[in-house]
Every structure is written in C-alpha cells, then in structure tokens.
Scaffold this motif. Structure first.
Motif, PDB file in Angstrom:
ATOM      1  N   GLY A 168       0.816  -1.212   0.000  1.00 60.63           N
ATOM      2  CA  GLY A 168       0.000   0.000   0.000  1.00 60.63           C
ATOM      3  C   GLY A 168       0.847   1.259   0.000  1.00 60.63           C
ATOM      4  N   PHE A 169       0.276   2.334  -0.542  1.00 59.57           N
ATOM      5  CA  PHE A 169       0.935   3.637  -0.486  1.00 59.57           C
ATOM      6  C   PHE A 169      -0.095   4.734  -0.296  1.00 59.57           C
ATOM      7  N   TYR A 170       0.377   5.855   0.243  1.00 62.69           N
ATOM      8  CA  TYR A 170      -0.403   7.083   0.369  1.00 62.69           C
ATOM      9  C   TYR A 170       0.421   8.198  -0.252  1.00 62.69           C
ATOM     10  N   TYR A 171      -0.181   8.938  -1.171  1.00 59.46           N
ATOM     11  CA  TYR A 171       0.450  10.101  -1.799  1.00 59.46           C
ATOM     12  C   TYR A 171      -0.286  11.340  -1.313  1.00 59.46           C
ATOM     13  N   SER A 172       0.447  12.281  -0.739  1.00 66.45           N
ATOM     14  CA  SER A 172      -0.191  13.442  -0.108  1.00 66.45           C
ATOM     15  C   SER A 172      -0.389  14.629  -1.023  1.00 66.45           C
TER      16      SER A 172
END
Length: 112
Positions: free
Chosen positions: A76-80
């Motif tokens: 998983g990843f989160y891009y802000s």
C-alpha cells in the motif's frame, strides 16, 4: 426549443463529467509518478486499487521489481500531493513508523 435546451444541457453535463474525470486522472498520474520515483525500478511499477481522497491525496497499491529482479508483491501507499504541487509518499511497509502511521491514517477503509 425544448430539443435545443436538452442538447445544451447534455453538452454542459458532458463537459462537467469530462472535467471531473480529467482532474481525478491527473491526480492519479501525479501519484503514480511520485510513487514510481521512490522505487528501485520505477519502470516496473504496477498499480491497482487507486482511489482519490477528499483531501486531494491518493491511496493505492503498487508492485515493482526488487533488487533481485523479481516482483515483491503489492504494498500500500499514500500520496499526499494536490494539484498545487508535489507531495510525499508513504508506504504501508515502511521502516519508518511515521510513514506507516500516515498510510494507516489516510488509507484505512473506514477513513475514506
């Protein structure tokens, strides 16, 4: 006259839909680029389950080749980022607790 008004409304609705689609797709492209840059082999990145958050960030999963040339599995990843500039990327399996917290905070299903 009725037909003309309907045609105008249909065109306006179509343009609005196209604008929304373009903006979301643009956010996904920014996120994919930022995530790929953080990987060992950016050109091998495979994405799935992308979703745009109300904050302008993007959550998703990425799979890419590791140092041995094999795919390591989706993480998983989160891009802000937002449309106003670059952001940062947090991975669910990061060795840095702050990044793991960012991913959990923004990308857990109950928060979206």
């Amino acid at each position: 006259m009725e037909k003309k008004a309907f045609t105008i409304m249909a065109v306006v609705a179509g343009l609005l839909g196209l604008t929304v689609w373009y903006f979301a797709d643009g956010q996904f492209m920014l996120a994919k680029g930022a995530v790929a840059e953080a990987l060992r082999d950016p050109s091998s990145a495979q994405f799935r389950n992308l979703r745009r958050l109300p904050s302008g960030g993007v959550c998703g999963e990425v799979n890419a080749r590791n140092a041995y040339g094999a795919y390591g599995g989706y993480k998983g990843f989160y891009y802000s980022g937002s449309e106003y500039g670059p952001g940062y990327v947090s991975f669910s399996d990061s060795g840095v607790e702050l990044f793991r917290q960012q991913y959990r905070q923004h990308c857990s299903r109950q928060n979206t």
